[in-house]
Design a protein around this motif. Structure first.
Motif, PDB file in Angstrom:
ATOM      1  N   ASP A 221      -7.086  11.610  24.112  1.00 26.37           N
ATOM      2  CA  ASP A 221      -7.461  11.729  22.704  1.00 26.37           C
ATOM      3  C   ASP A 221      -6.410  12.432  21.861  1.00 26.37           C
ATOM      4  OD1 ASP A 221      -7.733  14.242  23.781  1.00 26.37           O
ATOM      5  OD2 ASP A 221      -9.918  14.258  23.675  1.00 26.37           O
ATOM      6  N   GLY A 222      -5.249  12.739  22.452  1.00 25.41           N
ATOM      7  CA  GLY A 222      -4.182  13.380  21.705  1.00 25.41           C
ATOM      8  C   GLY A 222      -4.321  14.873  21.538  1.00 25.41           C
ATOM      9  N   LEU A 223      -5.401  15.460  22.044  1.00 21.74           N
ATOM     10  CA  LEU A 223      -5.587  16.915  21.949  1.00 21.74           C
ATOM     11  C   LEU A 223      -4.698  17.626  22.972  1.00 21.74           C
ATOM     12  CD1 LEU A 223      -9.480  17.092  21.578  1.00 21.74           C
ATOM     13  CD2 LEU A 223      -7.756  17.312  19.779  1.00 21.74           C
ATOM     14  N   PRO A 224      -4.290  18.870  22.693  1.00 21.34           N
ATOM     15  CA  PRO A 224      -3.406  19.601  23.615  1.00 21.34           C
ATOM     16  C   PRO A 224      -4.145  20.219  24.797  1.00 21.34           C
ATOM     17  CG  PRO A 224      -3.865  20.963  21.716  1.00 21.34           C
ATOM     18  CD  PRO A 224      -4.535  19.633  21.442  1.00 21.34           C
ATOM     19  N   TYR A 225      -5.078  19.471  25.375  1.00 24.34           N
ATOM     20  CA  TYR A 225      -5.841  19.923  26.529  1.00 24.34           C
ATOM     21  C   TYR A 225      -5.807  18.813  27.574  1.00 24.34           C
ATOM     22  CZ  TYR A 225      -7.337  23.487  23.286  1.00 24.34           C
ATOM     23  OH  TYR A 225      -7.332  24.509  22.378  1.00 24.34           O
ATOM     24  N   PHE A 226      -5.482  19.190  28.823  1.00 23.89           N
ATOM     25  CA  PHE A 226      -5.142  18.186  29.817  1.00 23.89           C
ATOM     26  C   PHE A 226      -5.917  18.387  31.119  1.00 23.89           C
ATOM     27  CE2 PHE A 226      -1.573  19.652  27.277  1.00 23.89           C
ATOM     28  CZ  PHE A 226      -1.145  18.487  26.649  1.00 23.89           C
ATOM     29  N   THR A 227      -6.063  17.304  31.859  1.00 24.02           N
ATOM     30  CA  THR A 227      -6.431  17.409  33.265  1.00 24.02           C
ATOM     31  C   THR A 227      -5.141  17.613  34.043  1.00 24.02           C
ATOM     32  OG1 THR A 227      -6.280  15.001  33.525  1.00 24.02           O
ATOM     33  CG2 THR A 227      -8.452  15.925  33.005  1.00 24.02           C
ATOM     34  N   THR A 228      -5.248  18.087  35.273  1.00 19.78           N
ATOM     35  CA  THR A 228      -4.053  18.413  36.043  1.00 19.78           C
ATOM     36  C   THR A 228      -4.005  17.643  37.353  1.00 19.78           C
ATOM     37  OG1 THR A 228      -5.193  20.303  37.051  1.00 19.78           O
ATOM     38  CG2 THR A 228      -3.906  20.730  35.060  1.00 19.78           C
ATOM     39  N   ALA A 229      -2.810  17.542  37.896  1.00 22.20           N
ATOM     40  CA  ALA A 229      -2.592  16.876  39.177  1.00 22.20           C
ATOM     41  C   ALA A 229      -1.682  17.743  40.036  1.00 22.20           C
ATOM     42  CB  ALA A 229      -1.963  15.493  38.960  1.00 22.20           C
ATOM     43  N   ASP A 230      -1.570  17.383  41.319  1.00 21.89           N
ATOM     44  CA  ASP A 230      -0.704  18.083  42.285  1.00 21.89           C
ATOM     45  C   ASP A 230      -1.140  19.518  42.531  1.00 21.89           C
ATOM     46  OD1 ASP A 230       0.844  15.773  42.418  1.00 21.89           O
ATOM     47  OD2 ASP A 230       2.157  16.426  40.787  1.00 21.89           O
ATOM     48  N   THR A 231      -2.397  19.835  42.249  1.00 21.69           N
ATOM     49  CA  THR A 231      -2.935  21.170  42.503  1.00 21.69           C
ATOM     50  C   THR A 231      -4.330  21.027  43.103  1.00 21.69           C
ATOM     51  OG1 THR A 231      -1.736  22.112  40.617  1.00 21.69           O
ATOM     52  CG2 THR A 231      -3.582  23.384  41.487  1.00 21.69           C
ATOM     53  N   PRO A 232      -4.584  21.618  44.275  1.00 19.76           N
ATOM     54  CA  PRO A 232      -5.931  21.532  44.850  1.00 19.76           C
ATOM     55  C   PRO A 232      -6.915  22.341  44.024  1.00 19.76           C
ATOM     56  CG  PRO A 232      -4.612  23.074  46.108  1.00 19.76           C
ATOM     57  CD  PRO A 232      -3.686  22.452  45.109  1.00 19.76           C
ATOM     58  N   MET A 233      -8.138  21.836  43.899  1.00 16.19           N
ATOM     59  CA  MET A 233      -9.155  22.525  43.127  1.00 16.19           C
ATOM     60  C   MET A 233     -10.289  22.959  44.038  1.00 16.19           C
ATOM     61  SD  MET A 233      -9.215  20.147  39.695  1.00 16.19           S
ATOM     62  CE  MET A 233      -9.991  21.419  38.722  1.00 16.19           C
ATOM     63  N   ASN A 234     -10.872  24.094  43.744  1.00 10.02           N
ATOM     64  CA  ASN A 234     -11.949  24.640  44.560  1.00 10.02           C
ATOM     65  C   ASN A 234     -13.199  23.780  44.405  1.00 10.02           C
ATOM     66  OD1 ASN A 234     -10.138  26.630  45.052  1.00 10.02           O
ATOM     67  ND2 ASN A 234     -11.187  28.224  43.904  1.00 10.02           N
ATOM     68  N   ARG A 235     -13.588  23.100  45.475  1.00 14.62           N
ATOM     69  CA  ARG A 235     -14.782  22.267  45.454  1.00 14.62           C
ATOM     70  C   ARG A 235     -15.144  21.864  46.866  1.00 14.62           C
ATOM     71  NH1 ARG A 235     -12.438  16.813  42.486  1.00 14.62           N
ATOM     72  NH2 ARG A 235     -10.520  16.601  43.701  1.00 14.62           N
ATOM     73  N   GLN A 236     -16.334  21.285  47.016  1.00 14.85           N
ATOM     74  CA  GLN A 236     -16.842  20.819  48.307  1.00 14.85           C
ATOM     75  C   GLN A 236     -16.847  21.926  49.359  1.00 14.85           C
ATOM     76  OE1 GLN A 236     -14.466  17.374  49.236  1.00 14.85           O
ATOM     77  NE2 GLN A 236     -15.493  16.090  47.720  1.00 14.85           N
ATOM     78  N   GLY A 237     -17.140  23.138  48.908  1.00 11.57           N
ATOM     79  CA  GLY A 237     -17.291  24.250  49.841  1.00 11.57           C
ATOM     80  C   GLY A 237     -16.010  24.928  50.273  1.00 11.57           C
ATOM     81  N   PHE A 238     -14.877  24.608  49.639  1.00 16.99           N
ATOM     82  CA  PHE A 238     -13.616  25.221  50.012  1.00 16.99           C
ATOM     83  C   PHE A 238     -12.925  25.801  48.793  1.00 16.99           C
ATOM     84  CE2 PHE A 238     -14.448  22.316  53.458  1.00 16.99           C
ATOM     85  CZ  PHE A 238     -14.039  23.022  54.572  1.00 16.99           C
ATOM     86  N   ARG A 239     -12.138  26.853  49.039  1.00 17.39           N
ATOM     87  CA  ARG A 239     -11.369  27.530  47.995  1.00 17.39           C
ATOM     88  C   ARG A 239      -9.896  27.490  48.373  1.00 17.39           C
ATOM     89  NH1 ARG A 239     -14.556  30.772  44.783  1.00 17.39           N
ATOM     90  NH2 ARG A 239     -12.779  32.038  44.201  1.00 17.39           N
ATOM     91  N   TYR A 240      -9.031  27.407  47.367  1.00 15.24           N
ATOM     92  CA  TYR A 240      -7.596  27.327  47.603  1.00 15.24           C
ATOM     93  C   TYR A 240      -6.870  28.387  46.793  1.00 15.24           C
ATOM     94  CZ  TYR A 240      -8.992  22.944  49.666  1.00 15.24           C
ATOM     95  OH  TYR A 240      -9.615  22.006  50.452  1.00 15.24           O
TER      96      TYR A 240
ATOM     97  N   GLU B 245      -6.480  28.086  52.571  1.00 15.75           N
ATOM     98  CA  GLU B 245      -7.754  27.402  52.444  1.00 15.75           C
ATOM     99  C   GLU B 245      -8.830  28.224  53.132  1.00 15.75           C
ATOM    100  OE1 GLU B 245      -9.001  22.834  53.019  1.00 15.75           O
ATOM    101  OE2 GLU B 245      -8.675  23.909  54.892  1.00 15.75           O
ATOM    102  N   SER B 246      -9.936  28.441  52.467  1.00 13.36           N
ATOM    103  CA  SER B 246     -11.024  29.240  53.035  1.00 13.36           C
ATOM    104  C   SER B 246     -12.360  28.666  52.589  1.00 13.36           C
ATOM    105  CB  SER B 246     -10.902  30.705  52.600  1.00 13.36           C
ATOM    106  OG  SER B 246     -10.935  30.809  51.187  1.00 13.36           O
ATOM    107  N   MET B 247     -13.396  29.038  53.315  1.00 15.71           N
ATOM    108  CA  MET B 247     -14.740  28.605  52.953  1.00 15.71           C
ATOM    109  C   MET B 247     -15.172  29.283  51.651  1.00 15.71           C
ATOM    110  SD  MET B 247     -15.789  26.520  55.367  1.00 15.71           S
ATOM    111  CE  MET B 247     -17.584  26.551  55.366  1.00 15.71           C
ATOM    112  N   ASP B 248     -15.910  28.563  50.830  1.00 19.03           N
ATOM    113  CA  ASP B 248     -16.407  29.130  49.586  1.00 19.03           C
ATOM    114  C   ASP B 248     -17.473  30.178  49.890  1.00 19.03           C
ATOM    115  OD1 ASP B 248     -16.657  29.554  46.925  1.00 19.03           O
ATOM    116  OD2 ASP B 248     -17.115  27.477  46.414  1.00 19.03           O
TER     117      ASP B 248
END
Length: 332
Positions: free
Chosen positions: A91-110, A287-290
């Motif tokens: 939408d041209g706004l200065p807010y983005f999704t990111t790639a190449d970075t693991p995200m904390n989800r599915q019971g795991f933290r990075y 990597e660790s359990m949430d």
């Protein structure tokens, strides 16, 4: 505790903490409490293997190097975490999704990892992701539906209530933070029935990322629409309503952390986390359990039962001493 902000289509810039408040960065996440059984569980090992295999299977542009030759630069693990790759904004706004970075989800933290300094018995240690040196939204510890600005000082929420923690944990002492609401208080109702709304507050690390502040007993929120305070999804009168253009100050004072008992080697206050760094897209991450929610806290959500907090006997050290700043967003 966690800091949470909730707003649909709302950019929420974060201001620097007041100079009057001493900010102490966490020296090492290695001192956090983690149940020993979580480190060697089959699912934990399988997850590590899966992430490592994904990196090993990635082809290089230059092809497979000959035996004895120097591998391409892309195959060399970076000593410090790179900033994430920002995907183009639709939408041209200065807010983005990111790639190449693991995200904390599915019971795991990075957690970003890097080489330890000379003389340390551990080969890797926790390091700060880039850009470093100031309080901002965490690249790893947020909902995938929360978009961020390139400097990490702003966020934009999508697809309902979502959360994103900040990059500095809060364990003890006095902390202060200011957040400016760029869109909230019901603005933008033309194409959205209720418009943009936001919640700000504090919570613990067990608070869910795909939910608003004040959803359960792990967080406490200040609601823009009514000025109510909210915890366990139960609002109560607190302050004045707020909205677009307002700057909200968030202050918290936590007691000193409990020191471990000298005669108890199993005291949770002295438990150290032993972790092995994994390779994720040529970057090292622990990597660790949430952190799982405890039964006593989840039972507080039952509206048929009185809202009484767990007794000191039931509470654990890890539940009561650790937390992080969080920002959350909502869009209807």
């Amino acid at each position: 505790m966690e800091l949470e902000a909730t707003a649909p289509d709302t950019a929420v810039p974060l201001k620097r903490a007041s100079e009057e408040v001493t900010i102490k960065r966490e020296e090492s996440v290695d001192q956090d409490v983690l149940h020993p059984e979580a480190r060697s569980s089959p699912s934990h090992v399988a997850k590590k293997r899966k992430l490592s295999e994904e990196v090993n299977k990635e082809p290089t542009k230059a092809g497979t190097p000959a035996p004895g030759s120097t591998p391409p630069a892309a195959a060399i693990i970076a000593p410090t975490p790179r900033p994430p790759t920002f995907n183009p904004s639709p939408d041209g706004l200065p807010y983005f999704t990111t790639a190449d970075t693991p995200m904390n989800r599915q019971g795991f933290r990075y957690t970003p990892a890097g080489p330890s300094p000379p003389g340390c018995i551990l080969s890797q240690r926790t390091v700060e992701s880039q850009p470093a040196g100031y309080v901002r939204v965490s690249w790893e510890d947020r909902s995938p539906y929360v978009r961020v600005s390139a400097d990490g000082l702003g966020l934009l929420g999508e697809k309902g209530f979502r959360s994103a923690r900040l990059n500095v944990p809060v364990k003890e002492g006095k902390w202060y933070l200011e957040i400016k609401v760029e869109k909230g208080g019901g603005d933008g109702a033309e194409g959205n029935k209720d418009g943009a709304h936001i919640r700000l507050g504090w919570g613990r690390r067990e608070a869910p990322l795909n939910g608003p502040a004040g959803l359960d007993g792990y967080s406490y929120a200040y609601r823009d629409k009514s000025g109510d305070k909210v915890t366990l999804s139960r609002p109560k009168p607190y302050g004045k309503p707020f909205g677009t253009g307002d700057v909200i100050g968030l202050y918290i004072s936590l007691p000193p952390r409990r020191k471990p008992k000298e005669d108890d080697p199993t005291d949770p206050a002295r438990v150290l986390r032993k972790r092995i760094a994994i390779n994720y897209k040529n970057q090292l991450y622990f990597e660790s359990m949430d952190y799982a929610q405890v039964k006593e806290m989840t039972e507080l959500m039952d509206l048929k039962k009185p809202t009484t907090a767990p007794s000191k006997k039931d509470a654990t050290v890890k539940d009561s001493q650790n937390g992080q700043g969080t920002a959350a967003s909502r869009r209807r």
